[in-house]
Write an enzyme that holds these catalytic residues in place. Structure first.
Site, mmCIF file in Angstrom:
data_model
loop_
_atom_site.group_PDB
_atom_site.id
_atom_site.type_symbol
_atom_site.label_atom_id
_atom_site.label_comp_id
_atom_site.label_asym_id
_atom_site.label_seq_id
_atom_site.Cartn_x
_atom_site.Cartn_y
_atom_site.Cartn_z
ATOM 1 N N CYS A 142 0.825 -1.208 0.000
ATOM 2 C CA CYS A 142 0.000 0.000 0.000
ATOM 3 C C CYS A 142 0.864 1.265 0.000
ATOM 4 O O CYS A 142 1.494 1.586 1.001
ATOM 5 C CB CYS A 142 -0.911 -0.045 1.222
ATOM 6 S SG CYS A 142 -1.768 1.489 1.581
ATOM 7 N N CYS A 158 -0.049 3.966 2.571
ATOM 8 C CA CYS A 158 0.330 3.514 3.925
ATOM 9 C C CYS A 158 1.791 3.867 4.196
ATOM 10 O O CYS A 158 2.146 4.322 5.288
ATOM 11 C CB CYS A 158 0.154 2.005 4.059
ATOM 12 S SG CYS A 158 -1.541 1.429 3.831
#
Length: 106
Positions: free
Chosen positions: A31, A34
């Site tokens: 991600c 993230c």
């Protein structure tokens, strides 16, 4: 204070039974957003560590808790107080926004 890794097995004791608020960052290695907020969360953990624990849960290694909570997208930040979910934020945000959001919930 560095962020704390939380697992399906430790979630109950590390988050729900914690003696202070815990912000859980649900994330995954793949991600991009993230990874963008990770350094900001580390800094916030250093700055607000006395008031709140910043925890990270890898949803790929720990599918049970995110599944039970209905986590649909990441990054997904959830603040727990006294074992209860009190606030949530979906998606990435700049450090200043993350910090003011956390402080506003404490």
């Amino acid at each position: 204070m560095p962020t704390q890794a939380v697992t399906d097995a430790s979630f109950q004791s590390d988050v729900l039974e914690a003696d202070k608020p815990v912000l859980v960052d649900f994330w995954a290695e793949w991600c991009g957003p993230c990874k963008m907020i990770a350094p900001a969360l580390e800094e916030i953990s250093d700055e607000l560590g006395e008031q709140v624990t910043i925890a990270k849960m890898d949803i790929m290694e720990n599918p049970d808790v995110p599944g039970n909570m209905g986590v649909q997208g990441i990054p997904y930040l959830v603040l727990f107080k006294n074992g209860q979910k009190v606030a949530e934020m979906k998606g990435a945000a700049p450090k200043s926004q993350l910090k003011s959001w956390i402080e506003g919930q404490l």
